[in-house]
Design a protein around this motif. Structure first.
Motif, mmCIF file in Angstrom:
data_model
loop_
_atom_site.group_PDB
_atom_site.id
_atom_site.type_symbol
_atom_site.label_atom_id
_atom_site.label_comp_id
_atom_site.label_asym_id
_atom_site.label_seq_id
_atom_site.Cartn_x
_atom_site.Cartn_y
_atom_site.Cartn_z
ATOM 1 N N THR A 297 0.815 -1.214 0.000
ATOM 2 C CA THR A 297 0.000 0.000 0.000
ATOM 3 C C THR A 297 0.848 1.264 0.000
ATOM 4 N N GLU B 240 -0.206 3.823 2.589
ATOM 5 C CA GLU B 240 -1.637 4.145 2.637
ATOM 6 C C GLU B 240 -2.357 3.140 3.537
ATOM 7 N N ASP B 241 -3.557 3.521 3.986
ATOM 8 C CA ASP B 241 -4.356 2.612 4.812
ATOM 9 C C ASP B 241 -4.660 1.326 4.057
ATOM 10 N N TRP C 277 -7.278 -0.657 4.483
ATOM 11 C CA TRP C 277 -8.686 -0.983 4.313
ATOM 12 C C TRP C 277 -9.146 -0.873 2.868
ATOM 13 N N LYS C 278 -8.576 0.040 2.114
ATOM 14 C CA LYS C 278 -8.992 0.207 0.716
ATOM 15 C C LYS C 278 -8.672 -1.040 -0.103
ATOM 16 N N THR C 279 -7.487 -1.578 0.090
ATOM 17 C CA THR C 279 -7.086 -2.803 -0.615
ATOM 18 C C THR C 279 -7.915 -3.980 -0.134
ATOM 19 N N LYS D 87 -10.930 -3.939 1.104
ATOM 20 C CA LYS D 87 -12.294 -3.802 0.572
ATOM 21 C C LYS D 87 -12.339 -4.184 -0.902
ATOM 22 N N ARG D 88 -11.386 -3.701 -1.677
ATOM 23 C CA ARG D 88 -11.346 -4.000 -3.115
ATOM 24 C C ARG D 88 -11.214 -5.497 -3.379
ATOM 25 N N ASN E 178 -14.583 0.503 7.926
ATOM 26 C CA ASN E 178 -14.788 0.821 6.506
ATOM 27 C C ASN E 178 -15.034 -0.367 5.594
ATOM 28 N N THR E 179 -15.015 -1.577 6.143
ATOM 29 C CA THR E 179 -15.185 -2.769 5.305
ATOM 30 C C THR E 179 -16.079 -3.783 6.016
#
Length: 90
Positions: free
Chosen positions: A49, A52-53, A55-57, A59-60, A80-81
């Motif tokens: 990442t 970066e956080d 959670w974005k990865t 979630k994706r 967030n997920t």
């Protein structure tokens, strides 16, 4: 990379779970890639990442369970997920 973490990794792979490594390190970190290779994690299951956080990865990718030693990341993942993030203190 702790003994407990490696034991969990081995158990999950043996049980047939798809195992991913999601790290805040920069793309191509050889330490991470070597660890993944040595422990049977597919290269295309290693995500960087770059600070970066996570959670974005997560979630994706639709990850359902994540283990992390960083409480801030665990809280963000849980907020967030749909992933269950578990704080470990190994």
């Amino acid at each position: 990379t702790t003994d407990q973490g490696q034991a969990l990794l081995k158990r999950k792979i043996t049980e047939g779970y798809p195992v991913y490594i999601i790290t805040a390190r920069r793309e191509g970190d050889e330490t991470v890639l070597n660890f993944a290779r040595e422990h049977g994690v597919l290269r295309d299951h290693v995500y960087f990442t770059g600070g970066e956080d996570k959670w974005k990865t997560i979630k994706r990718l639709g990850i359902r369970k994540h283990y992390d030693n960083n409480k801030e990341q665990v809280d963000k993942i849980n907020a967030n997920t749909d992933c269950e993030a578990v704080l470990v203190d190994w």
